[in-house]
Design a protein around this motif. Structure first.
Motif, PDB file in Angstrom:
ATOM      1  N   ASN A   1     -17.399  15.440  22.953  1.00 30.49           N
ATOM      2  CA  ASN A   1     -18.027  15.914  24.196  1.00 30.49           C
ATOM      3  C   ASN A   1     -19.401  15.302  24.442  1.00 30.49           C
ATOM      4  OD1 ASN A   1     -15.906  18.069  24.761  1.00 30.49           O
ATOM      5  ND2 ASN A   1     -16.652  18.718  22.749  1.00 30.49           N
ATOM      6  N   CYS A   2     -19.594  14.065  23.963  1.00 32.71           N
ATOM      7  CA  CYS A   2     -20.876  13.382  24.130  1.00 32.71           C
ATOM      8  C   CYS A   2     -20.948  12.647  25.467  1.00 32.71           C
ATOM      9  CB  CYS A   2     -21.084  12.364  23.004  1.00 32.71           C
ATOM     10  SG  CYS A   2     -21.348  13.086  21.377  1.00 32.71           S
ATOM     11  N   GLN A   3     -22.165  12.366  25.879  1.00 30.72           N
ATOM     12  CA  GLN A   3     -22.402  11.461  27.003  1.00 30.72           C
ATOM     13  C   GLN A   3     -22.448  10.038  26.448  1.00 30.72           C
ATOM     14  OE1 GLN A   3     -25.991  12.689  29.038  1.00 30.72           O
ATOM     15  NE2 GLN A   3     -25.386  14.849  28.988  1.00 30.72           N
TER      16      GLN A   3
ATOM     17  N   GLY B   1     -23.656  15.958  22.541  1.00 34.29           N
ATOM     18  CA  GLY B   1     -22.305  16.507  22.484  1.00 34.29           C
ATOM     19  C   GLY B   1     -22.285  17.878  21.839  1.00 34.29           C
TER      20      GLY B   1
ATOM     21  N   ARG C   1     -20.599  27.354  18.484  1.00 34.08           N
ATOM     22  CA  ARG C   1     -20.754  25.996  19.024  1.00 34.08           C
ATOM     23  C   ARG C   1     -21.926  25.301  18.330  1.00 34.08           C
ATOM     24  NH1 ARG C   1     -19.674  24.840  25.162  1.00 34.08           N
ATOM     25  NH2 ARG C   1     -17.612  25.134  24.215  1.00 34.08           N
TER      26      ARG C   1
ATOM     27  N   ARG D   1     -10.565   7.499  27.667  1.00 36.03           N
ATOM     28  CA  ARG D   1     -10.307   8.934  27.840  1.00 36.03           C
ATOM     29  C   ARG D   1      -8.795   9.202  27.881  1.00 36.03           C
ATOM     30  NH1 ARG D   1     -14.664   8.943  31.697  1.00 36.03           N
ATOM     31  NH2 ARG D   1     -16.497  10.023  30.846  1.00 36.03           N
TER      32      ARG D   1
END
Length: 489
Positions: A75-77, A111, A124, A305
């Motif tokens: 879930n990283c940029q 992320g 989380r 993706r």
């Protein structure tokens, strides 16, 4: 999403992990040398990975792909522009006297990863960054596990230049349990992606723990200590719990905590001081002049993706919510992607999900453990296991018959129907079964009288006698029904 509260004590731990993952490429990050583990020392080397004068590194495109996919899964940029830097330090296992890494512009940042804890809660954990870098070599200390106590040291440069992804978490963990759960889930994701094999015993996945202790309720961090040399998730948990206790006792005694690197000593179950901890300024980073900037287009990101597999968390949720499996079953089946792939291939034959789960988690996993093989190497294919389960459901064979032929199927594979026919193990039914039931009833007149007199629990006795005579080839449910009618007539 729920989170666990820290223990109600005077102090709490603040924990972050730095995990180095060896990427599953055939060749090194900047040259064509093999990454094969276990080759003779100093055979997987060339002028480029040894840093000889006049050579130039070239980025392995597969390394970039794997790093981006790992970043997406976490879930990283993904940075559209990033670069490599030189990290300067002097050590015998670093032939160039610098490491090519990424400093201020990593390939992925910001992320997160959800972990499941033993009390059923979820937490989380933030991920600060993921960056690419090359590995160093390996020092072999003669006569000891580390430099202290050895007569001399040898250097093996085979690992030099092997591609790594370093994944740095936020300091969001508060216990050894949380840190171990985070490391396990991260390894699980990387193995699902097939970007890292996660073999800790071979050094493919290495974990450093940063830990400090502070009074509960304060925002300021304590003095950070780094722990190295942990080769299992259990060791990570034990090392952290030891270090929490050590630092807490030191603070309460008025002692100063030093910023340092410590080693986990497995034999004595303690951490020991190794060296003072360097700061980033000590490494004198500057941009790597021999490598150009890294550009990642939206088109490439879209392709990567789409290539991501279903990840462990999504798979567990699907098994529970759509297939009706228990949390325990879902966790076990989704733990390794090879097991999950096998399970789903069995389901594709039309087999019942719960029955498939039971066979895989029971007899099959016991066999794999005993034989020390992977499920992907099993002679019993998913198609054959599906055939076995479907024949039980159709009452063509009983569960007892299935158990009887399973060892041969595990060893050799083959057709269930052919094996059943060859051994004469089909289910007895109809006139054949009725004849045996009549014989059993006739042979036990006293029990028949007792049954008719109200001792209905004797039905189990008669079923047992039928099963004994048929050697388990009668269906228990059918036998129950037929005996009930016969005895109540």
């Amino acid at each position: 999403m729920t989170t666990t509260a820290p223990a109600r004590t005077k102090y709490e731990a603040v924990i972050g992990l730095e995990i180095h993952c060896q990427l599953n490429t055939n060749t090194k990050i900047f040259c064509g040398c093999s990454t094969q583990f276990g080759n003779p020392p100093n055979t997987n080397i060339c002028p480029i990975c040894l840093g000889m004068p006049g050579v130039l590194p070239v980025l392995n495109e597969r390394v970039l792909e794997f790093a981006i996919k790992a970043g997406l899964a976490l879930n990283c940029q993904i940075a559209p522009h990033s670069k490599f830097d030189r990290k300067q330090y002097f050590y015998p296992d670093l032939p160039k006297n610098y490491q090519i890494s990424q400093f201020d512009l990593p390939i992925a940042e910001h992320g997160w990863l959800d972990i499941n804890l033993e009390d059923g809660s979820t937490k989380r954990i933030g991920i600060t960054r993921l960056h690419m870098e090359e590995d160093a070599g390996k020092l072999v200390h003669a006569g000891a596990d580390r430099l202290s106590g050895s007569s001399h040291s040898l250097v093996d440069y085979n690992r030099t230049g092997v591609p790594l992804a370093e994944i740095v978490s936020e300091p969001d963990m508060r216990s050894g349990e949380e840190a171990a759960a985070y490391a396990q889930e991260l390894r699980r994701i990387l193995r699902y992606l097939e970007v890292c094999d996660g073999n800790m015993q071979e050094g493919s996945l290495r974990c450093d723990v940063n830990i400090s202790v502070r009074p509960v309720g304060t925002e300021k961090f304590g003095v950070k200590v780094e722990i190295k040399n942990m080769n299992s998730f259990n060791a990570i948990q034990r090392a952290i719990e030891y270090e929490i206790n050590r630092q807490t006792k030191a603070i309460e005694a008025g002692e100063k905590i030093n910023q340092e690197t410590r080693l986990w000593e497995e034999n004595s179950q303690r951490t020991i001081s190794m060296r003072s901890k360097e700061g980033s300024s000590d490494y004198r980073y500057f941009p790597e002049p021999d490598l150009g900037a890294i550009e990642v287009s939206e088109k490439i990101l879209s392709i990567y993706r789409q290539e991501l597999p279903e990840l462990p968390e999504a798979k567990r949720d699907r098994y529970i919510n759509e297939l009706g499996l228990s949390v325990y079953d879902a966790n076990l089946l989704a733990d390794e992607h090879t097991t999950a792939d096998y399970f789903e291939a069995v389901l594709a034959t039309g087999a019942d999900a719960k029955q498939a789960a039971n066979w895989i988690m029971g007899d099959i996993m016991a066999y794999l453990k005993d034989q020390k093989i992977n499920i992907s190497d099993l002679p019993l294919t998913p198609k054959v296991l599906g055939e076995l389960i479907n024949l039980i459901d159709k009452k063509t064979i009983t569960g007892k018959i299935a158990k009887e032929i399973l060892p041969e199927l595990l060893e050799k594979g083959g057709s269930v129907k052919s094996l059943v026919k060859k051994k004469g193990l089909t289910v007895l039914a109809g006139d054949q079964l009725e004849q045996i039931i009549d014989e059993v009833v006739a042979a036990h007149p006293n029990e028949v009288e007792q049954f008719k007199g109200g001792k209905t629990k004797l039905l189990g006795f008669f079923v047992g006698q039928v099963m004994k005579r048929t050697q388990g080839r009668a269906d228990p449910k059918t036998t129950n029904q037929m005996l009930g009618k016969k005895l109540n007539a």
